[in-house]
Design an enzyme around this catalytic site. Structure first.
Site, PDB file in Angstrom:
ATOM      1  N   ARG A  31      40.991   3.833  -4.262  1.00 49.71           N
ATOM      2  CA  ARG A  31      40.683   2.467  -4.664  1.00 49.71           C
ATOM      3  C   ARG A  31      40.967   2.210  -6.140  1.00 49.71           C
ATOM      4  O   ARG A  31      40.686   1.124  -6.634  1.00 49.71           O
ATOM      5  CB  ARG A  31      39.207   2.159  -4.374  1.00 49.71           C
ATOM      6  CG  ARG A  31      38.894   2.005  -2.893  1.00 49.71           C
ATOM      7  CD  ARG A  31      37.423   1.789  -2.648  1.00 49.71           C
ATOM      8  NE  ARG A  31      37.151   1.539  -1.227  1.00 49.71           N
ATOM      9  CZ  ARG A  31      35.957   1.559  -0.669  1.00 49.71           C
ATOM     10  NH1 ARG A  31      34.887   1.808  -1.428  1.00 49.71           N
ATOM     11  NH2 ARG A  31      35.803   1.334   0.619  1.00 49.71           N
ATOM     12  N   GLU A  43      44.022   6.776   4.868  1.00 50.12           N
ATOM     13  CA  GLU A  43      43.681   6.278   6.200  1.00 50.12           C
ATOM     14  C   GLU A  43      43.965   7.326   7.277  1.00 50.12           C
ATOM     15  O   GLU A  43      43.194   7.474   8.224  1.00 50.12           O
ATOM     16  CB  GLU A  43      44.458   4.989   6.496  1.00 50.12           C
ATOM     17  CG  GLU A  43      43.991   3.786   5.699  1.00 50.12           C
ATOM     18  CD  GLU A  43      42.554   3.400   6.010  1.00 50.12           C
ATOM     19  OE1 GLU A  43      42.059   3.733   7.108  1.00 50.12           O
ATOM     20  OE2 GLU A  43      41.912   2.769   5.158  1.00 50.12           O
ATOM     21  N   GLN A  48      38.493  10.220  11.990  1.00 47.20           N
ATOM     22  CA  GLN A  48      37.623  11.261  12.545  1.00 47.20           C
ATOM     23  C   GLN A  48      37.293  12.353  11.519  1.00 47.20           C
ATOM     24  O   GLN A  48      37.194  13.534  11.851  1.00 47.20           O
ATOM     25  CB  GLN A  48      38.264  11.861  13.800  1.00 47.20           C
ATOM     26  CG  GLN A  48      38.432  10.815  14.900  1.00 47.20           C
ATOM     27  CD  GLN A  48      39.118  11.338  16.127  1.00 47.20           C
ATOM     28  OE1 GLN A  48      40.144  12.010  16.038  1.00 47.20           O
ATOM     29  NE2 GLN A  48      38.569  11.034  17.291  1.00 47.20           N
ATOM     30  N   GLY A  87      41.929  19.048  11.254  1.00 48.10           N
ATOM     31  CA  GLY A  87      42.160  18.982  12.696  1.00 48.10           C
ATOM     32  C   GLY A  87      43.224  17.956  13.056  1.00 48.10           C
ATOM     33  O   GLY A  87      43.818  17.304  12.199  1.00 48.10           O
ATOM     34  N   TYR A 126      46.658   0.754  13.940  1.00 49.23           N
ATOM     35  CA  TYR A 126      45.595   0.782  12.926  1.00 49.23           C
ATOM     36  C   TYR A 126      46.150   1.142  11.549  1.00 49.23           C
ATOM     37  O   TYR A 126      45.845   0.467  10.549  1.00 49.23           O
ATOM     38  CB  TYR A 126      44.511   1.787  13.324  1.00 49.23           C
ATOM     39  CG  TYR A 126      43.501   1.998  12.226  1.00 49.23           C
ATOM     40  CD1 TYR A 126      42.450   1.111  12.057  1.00 49.23           C
ATOM     41  CD2 TYR A 126      43.629   3.051  11.322  1.00 49.23           C
ATOM     42  CE1 TYR A 126      41.533   1.265  11.028  1.00 49.23           C
ATOM     43  CE2 TYR A 126      42.720   3.221  10.289  1.00 49.23           C
ATOM     44  CZ  TYR A 126      41.677   2.333  10.154  1.00 49.23           C
ATOM     45  OH  TYR A 126      40.793   2.485   9.116  1.00 49.23           O
ATOM     46  N   ASP A 144      38.306  -0.575  12.749  1.00 53.29           N
ATOM     47  CA  ASP A 144      37.958   0.800  13.099  1.00 53.29           C
ATOM     48  C   ASP A 144      36.577   0.798  13.753  1.00 53.29           C
ATOM     49  O   ASP A 144      36.010  -0.250  14.060  1.00 53.29           O
ATOM     50  CB  ASP A 144      38.011   1.710  11.865  1.00 53.29           C
ATOM     51  CG  ASP A 144      36.921   1.398  10.852  1.00 53.29           C
ATOM     52  OD1 ASP A 144      36.178   0.412  11.030  1.00 53.29           O
ATOM     53  OD2 ASP A 144      36.803   2.158   9.866  1.00 53.29           O
ATOM     54  N   CYS A 204      18.815  -2.604   8.650  1.00 51.62           N
ATOM     55  CA  CYS A 204      18.871  -4.063   8.654  1.00 51.62           C
ATOM     56  C   CYS A 204      18.203  -4.699   7.428  1.00 51.62           C
ATOM     57  O   CYS A 204      18.624  -5.769   6.970  1.00 51.62           O
ATOM     58  CB  CYS A 204      18.238  -4.610   9.927  1.00 51.62           C
ATOM     59  SG  CYS A 204      19.092  -4.072  11.441  1.00 51.62           S
TER      60      CYS A 204
END
Length: 374
Positions: A31, A43, A48, A87, A126, A144, A204
């Site tokens: 960023r 990305e 995952q 992975g 994506y 996502d 929340c």
């Protein structure tokens, strides 16, 4: 029926979201400049992968491969080694292929159109959307799991979010909420909210969108998103041998296609009807090596996709005292290497083999060769 917001609510909600993001966004390394290359790599890595782990891998990657051409020029084995631990190694191979294509077709730059990006190896919908929306600031949304979770609660989606009709409705509404010219902030704000506030356990009381959230109003936030039926976990067992010869250890290379393609591992096989010991000795015999088991070295457990692997490791030795050259001759056309026992860290290995290599060879302080367990 799903909740539908008026345009005035959409505008107010989006403003609250962006204000929250500006005040609370994490200082992530990609960023700083938002270069298309950095956004692309981040990305792909973060798919995952937990954020903290992703940041560590990203920084190490950028130090070694600061631009597209550095990736394109590197051998695949080095790419896999720097990817090891993340992975899903097909992503690394596709990334490597895409970098080569960018050098050949686009002068080493990440292209800026959907058509050009989509034509590159491994860049799915994506990743293309993330590059265009976040790096190039085009009015394109990136959806996502975090975004799906936010909207499943905001709109009180009462069916699985990845299936019809929920998936199409969420995509429609995420696009409708996008403020023109602010795709970078908007996409990241939604993902950040889902990661920090609207997680699996929603917070929340801290959410800037709580006043508009239909699931929160109904007391259903913890029940959204609606869970899909999980696939059954399949147990798998394998047996592997650590064979030392003249201070070198035998490694074999996996086939290029399939799981962990082209990576290096201790020889072995999947256990089916025999015991792990019998399976291993049969595998070594099939490779041309008559061997005996000297000692068990323990197990390593590893989960991948919907499989739960238990890998059994053993210290083995050839029945006849042979040199590295003689053992290599027995192996014939099998792709293999004998490497110094304390240099296994230089090669890309599947996670369970890496764990055993570190446990057996790379203990601190490193043992002298003559102190290795027999």
């Amino acid at each position: 029926m799903f909740q539908v917001f008026s345009q005035s609510d959409v505008t107010a909600l989006t403003e609250a979201l962006l204000d929250w993001f500006v005040a609370h966004k994490r200082p992530l390394p990609w960023r700083v400049h938002y270069t298309p290359y950095e956004v692309w790599i981040s990305e792909v890595m973060l798919q995952q992968t937990q954020m903290e782990r992703g940041v560590s891998y990203f920084q190490r990657w950028m130090k070694r491969f600061p631009c597209v051409s550095d990736v394109a020029e590197a051998p695949e084995e080095e790419i896999l080694r720097y990817w090891e631990g993340l992975g899903y190694y097909r992503r690394a191979r596709f990334l490597h292929q895409a970098a080569k294509a960018m050098v050949e077709r686009h002068g080493g730059e990440v292209p800026s159109t959907q058509e050009e990006l989509s034509s590159l190896p491994g860049l799915g919908e994506y990743t293309v959307a993330a590059i265009l929306g976040i790096a190039y600031e085009q009015d394109i949304v990136t959806i996502d799991a975090n975004v799906e979770r936010v909207f499943s609660r905001l709109l009180n989606i009462d069916t699985p979010v990845k299936k019809h009709p929920a998936a199409a409705f969420i995509r429609q509404e995420v696009r409708r909420f996008l403020p023109s010219g602010q795709a970078r902030l908007y996409n990241q704000a939604l993902m950040e909210l889902g990661a920090l506030i609207c997680g699996k356990a929603p917070r929340c009381a801290l959410c800037p969108l709580a006043r508009w959230c239909e699931a929160h109003r109904l007391g259903l936030a913890r029940e959204r998103p609606v869970a899909e039926k999980k696939s059954a976990v399949i147990p798998v067992s394998s047996a592997h041998g650590i064979l030392l010869c003249q201070k070198h250890v035998l490694l074999v290379q996996r086939p290029s296609g399939g799981l962990w393609g082209n990576m290096w591992e201790f020889p072995g096989a999947v256990v089916q009807t025999s015991t792990p010991q019998e399976t291993l000795l049969q595998r070594l015999a099939g490779m041309g090596i008559a061997a005996e088991i000297l000692a068990p070295l323990g197990e390593v457990r590893h989960n991948y996709t919907n499989h739960r692997l238990t890998a059994h490791f053993f210290r083995v030795a050839a029945e006849q005292e042979l040199t590295v050259k003689e053992l290599s001759a027995l192996l014939g056309d099998i792709s293999h290497r004998f490497v110094l026992w304390n240099e296994t860290e230089s090669l890309a290995m599947p996670a369970h083999h890496r764990k055993m290599a570190e446990r057996y060879f790379l203990r601190k302080p490193r043992p002298a060769a003559e102190q290795l367990p027999l």
